[in-house]
Design an enzyme around this catalytic site. Structure first.
Site, PDB file in Angstrom:
ATOM      1  N   ARG A  77       2.090   7.251  12.735  1.00 42.82           N
ATOM      2  CA  ARG A  77       3.501   8.012  12.454  1.00 42.82           C
ATOM      3  C   ARG A  77       3.123   9.200  11.446  1.00 42.82           C
ATOM      4  O   ARG A  77       3.467  10.428  11.923  1.00 42.82           O
ATOM      5  CB  ARG A  77       4.377   7.019  11.646  1.00 42.82           C
ATOM      6  CG  ARG A  77       4.930   5.866  12.525  1.00 42.82           C
ATOM      7  CD  ARG A  77       5.462   6.225  13.880  1.00 42.82           C
ATOM      8  NE  ARG A  77       6.526   7.322  13.547  1.00 42.82           N
ATOM      9  CZ  ARG A  77       6.755   8.080  14.580  1.00 42.82           C
ATOM     10  NH1 ARG A  77       6.137   7.852  15.698  1.00 42.82           N
ATOM     11  NH2 ARG A  77       7.730   8.953  14.661  1.00 42.82           N
ATOM     12  N   ASP A 102      -8.987   8.217  16.055  1.00 43.82           N
ATOM     13  CA  ASP A 102      -7.895   7.266  16.492  1.00 43.82           C
ATOM     14  C   ASP A 102      -8.278   6.319  17.510  1.00 43.82           C
ATOM     15  O   ASP A 102      -9.091   6.647  18.386  1.00 43.82           O
ATOM     16  CB  ASP A 102      -6.807   7.947  17.274  1.00 43.82           C
ATOM     17  CG  ASP A 102      -5.690   7.307  17.716  1.00 43.82           C
ATOM     18  OD1 ASP A 102      -5.090   6.341  16.925  1.00 43.82           O
ATOM     19  OD2 ASP A 102      -5.355   7.365  19.255  1.00 43.82           O
ATOM     20  N   CYS A 220       6.232   8.790   0.236  1.00 41.09           N
ATOM     21  CA  CYS A 220       7.347   9.301   0.783  1.00 41.09           C
ATOM     22  C   CYS A 220       8.645   9.226  -0.289  1.00 41.09           C
ATOM     23  O   CYS A 220       9.376  10.177  -0.512  1.00 41.09           O
ATOM     24  CB  CYS A 220       7.751   9.115   2.271  1.00 41.09           C
ATOM     25  SG  CYS A 220       8.289   7.009   2.185  1.00 41.09           S
ATOM     26  N   THR A 221       8.789   8.074  -0.776  1.00 42.07           N
ATOM     27  CA  THR A 221       9.784   7.848  -1.774  1.00 42.07           C
ATOM     28  C   THR A 221       9.856   8.538  -3.135  1.00 42.07           C
ATOM     29  O   THR A 221      10.444   8.965  -3.742  1.00 42.07           O
ATOM     30  CB  THR A 221      10.087   6.439  -1.871  1.00 42.07           C
ATOM     31  OG1 THR A 221      10.259   5.539  -0.687  1.00 42.07           O
ATOM     32  CG2 THR A 221      11.248   6.093  -2.792  1.00 42.07           C
ATOM     33  N   THR A 250       9.139   0.208   8.746  1.00 38.19           N
ATOM     34  CA  THR A 250       8.052   0.967   9.036  1.00 38.19           C
ATOM     35  C   THR A 250       6.689   0.034   9.838  1.00 38.19           C
ATOM     36  O   THR A 250       7.363  -1.145  10.116  1.00 38.19           O
ATOM     37  CB  THR A 250       7.267   1.246   7.653  1.00 38.19           C
ATOM     38  OG1 THR A 250       6.552   0.251   7.068  1.00 38.19           O
ATOM     39  CG2 THR A 250       8.048   2.048   6.867  1.00 38.19           C
ATOM     40  N   ARG A 265       8.580  -9.412   4.664  1.00 37.99           N
ATOM     41  CA  ARG A 265       8.086  -8.332   5.814  1.00 37.99           C
ATOM     42  C   ARG A 265       7.829  -9.165   6.992  1.00 37.99           C
ATOM     43  O   ARG A 265       7.562  -8.634   7.845  1.00 37.99           O
ATOM     44  CB  ARG A 265       7.038  -7.522   5.116  1.00 37.99           C
ATOM     45  CG  ARG A 265       7.440  -6.726   4.156  1.00 37.99           C
ATOM     46  CD  ARG A 265       6.412  -5.539   3.725  1.00 37.99           C
ATOM     47  NE  ARG A 265       6.567  -4.747   2.529  1.00 37.99           N
ATOM     48  CZ  ARG A 265       6.252  -3.677   2.189  1.00 37.99           C
ATOM     49  NH1 ARG A 265       5.507  -2.992   3.192  1.00 37.99           N
ATOM     50  NH2 ARG A 265       6.220  -2.982   1.040  1.00 37.99           N
ATOM     51  N   THR A 278       8.427  -1.679  -4.196  1.00 37.77           N
ATOM     52  CA  THR A 278       8.073  -0.520  -3.830  1.00 37.77           C
ATOM     53  C   THR A 278       7.492   0.197  -5.393  1.00 37.77           C
ATOM     54  O   THR A 278       8.103  -0.386  -6.294  1.00 37.77           O
ATOM     55  CB  THR A 278       9.056   0.725  -3.650  1.00 37.77           C
ATOM     56  OG1 THR A 278       8.683   2.030  -3.695  1.00 37.77           O
ATOM     57  CG2 THR A 278      10.309   0.533  -4.746  1.00 37.77           C
ATOM     58  N   GLY A 279       6.505   0.848  -5.278  1.00 42.39           N
ATOM     59  CA  GLY A 279       5.843   1.317  -6.413  1.00 42.39           C
ATOM     60  C   GLY A 279       6.458   2.767  -6.904  1.00 42.39           C
ATOM     61  O   GLY A 279       5.718   3.309  -7.800  1.00 42.39           O
ATOM     62  N   ASN A 383      11.667  10.118   5.839  1.00 40.23           N
ATOM     63  CA  ASN A 383      10.472   9.480   5.264  1.00 40.23           C
ATOM     64  C   ASN A 383       9.332   9.789   6.011  1.00 40.23           C
ATOM     65  O   ASN A 383       7.976   9.547   5.580  1.00 40.23           O
ATOM     66  CB  ASN A 383      10.663   8.068   5.049  1.00 40.23           C
ATOM     67  CG  ASN A 383      11.252   7.191   6.236  1.00 40.23           C
ATOM     68  OD1 ASN A 383      12.471   7.299   6.255  1.00 40.23           O
ATOM     69  ND2 ASN A 383      10.243   6.665   6.776  1.00 40.23           N
TER      70      ASN A 383
END
Length: 403
Positions: A77, A102, A220-221, A250, A265, A278-279, A383
């Site tokens: 992504r 990849d 992103c956060t 995600t 998850r 989340t950190g 995000n």
């Protein structure tokens, strides 16, 4: 040794439709919080954008022909979003993406770059070139496939900077394998582990140290949270607070119930609201050290593919009103955080922020002050796309201060 190239444009980062047109979506210029850009504005805006992040871009140098040779490790992504964002900057970019690692191979890499369920069809001519390269509007990019970064041909290709996008090699040992393979520097597109320096464009990227071979662009956060937290702390003084990010699912979650080290998850992502850790809140202290120990938070993963929203509640030392809080955000968005922070006065929903170039968009109508010292702020972020724009910006800063 690669040299940098900067544009002299003065158009802010996010003004009008801009880069969303390169994503295959309709222009986002229709969003009421943005002015409609002219075609000249658009070409200036996509040519180069780190000029609009206050002092974070470092000293400018005159344009030169040499560019930083870049490889993308992990074409998922963020890797594919990064390439689209870089492509949108045009010839003025100081970066030259020449290789992708990849494991899916050339056919898969070209197809998933061209056709994207979130971004739409890429407005570029994308096709395989033999068995070991893809072409993007005639630009040939070599594709290699090896899960061990130590084996990658970075030395042979003269790679200056690796965009580490797998989410796996996030410590010095792992990311350092790229340097062992011949690359000069590594930019991790995830929170780094250990003592890896972390930078958020618009917050502390003016402190970038070009002597560091491995750096992190945070999450992103954190990129959404840190800019407006910086404003709140500077204007009102943060005593303590908590954050919840309502975050799109995600690739780390499961499509259907299946094994995962995080039991939440492990549950079907498209069927559940999934509380998880989340950190991001704690990581703010990596870029704003004076906030260490003052913030914490959680994530709620929800059944949407993209765009997330942060809900921050803080106690502040200076008495204030919601209008004063929003005005502080407006002032910052018009000045030092142009292109990083925006303020929206229209009642929009998550899909309206898809392909938003900025890191953080304050939803002004949802700002609250309880009593006179408890402040609640809601801010939207793409995000994937918005974060990838900052990865390009930070890579540009590396190029600008290359040594």
């Amino acid at each position: 040794m690669a040299s940098s190239m900067l544009s002299a444009t003065t158009v802010p980062l996010q003004q009008g439709g801009g880069l969303s047109e390169f994503s295959g979506l309709r222009s986002s210029a229709s969003l009421p919080m943005r002015r409609n850009a002219t075609s000249d504005d658009f070409m200036s805006a996509v040519s180069f954008r780190t000029h609009a992040v206050g002092t974070s871009g470092g000293p400018r140098r005159a344009p030169t022909e040499a560019k930083l040779k870049v490889a993308i490790n992990g074409f998922g992504r963020i890797g594919r979003n990064f390439l689209r964002c870089w492509h949108g900057r045009g010839d003025a970019s100081p970066l030259d993406v020449i290789a992708i690692n990849d494991t899916g191979g050339v056919k898969q890499a070209s197809h998933l770059l061209k056709y994207d369920s979130t971004l739409g069809i890429f407005d570029a001519d994308v096709k395989p070139v033999g068995d070991n390269a893809i072409s993007v509007d005639g630009k040939v990019i070599k594709v290699v496939s090896d899960r061990n970064p130590s084996n990658l041909p970075w030395g042979e290709l003269g790679i200056d900077l690796v965009i580490e996008g797998t989410g796996v090699f996030v410590d010095r040992e792992g990311a350092g394998k790229h340097i062992q393979a011949g690359a000069k520097k590594v930019l991790i597109t995830a929170p780094g582990k250990g003592d890896i320096p972390t930078y958020v464009v618009g917050v502390n990227a003016d402190q970038y140290n070009p002597d560091e071979p491995i750096i992190s662009n945070a999450s992103c956060t954190t990129n959404c949270l840190a800019p407006f937290v910086k404003v709140l702390d500077q204007k009102f003084g943060i005593i303590k607070g908590t954050m919840t990010t309502t975050h799109s699912y995600t690739g780390d979650q499961r499509l259907l119930d299946a094994s995962h080290r995080d039991l939440r998850r492990a549950r079907a992502a498209a069927l559940n609201i999934v509380p998880t850790s989340t950190g991001a809140a704690k990581a703010v202290s990596l870029v704003l050290p004076n906030l260490k120990g003052k913030l914490n938070g959680i994530a709620l993963r929800v059944p949407t593919p993209n765009v997330s929203v942060v809900d921050l509640v803080v106690q502040v030392s200076k008495k204030t009103l919601a209008e004063e809080v929003n005005q502080a955000f407006r002032d910052a968005a018009a000045n030092e955080l142009t292109g990083i922070l925006e303020v929206c006065d229209v009642p929009l929903v998550s899909v309206d922020f898809r392909c938003s170039d900025v890191s953080s968009t304050i939803d002004a109508s949802l700002t609250m002050v309880m009593g006179d010292d408890m402040v609640k702020v809601i801010s939207w972020y793409d995000n994937e796309w918005g974060y990838s724009q900052r990865v390009v910006d930070l890579a540009d800063i590396c190029a600008n201060q290359w040594k």
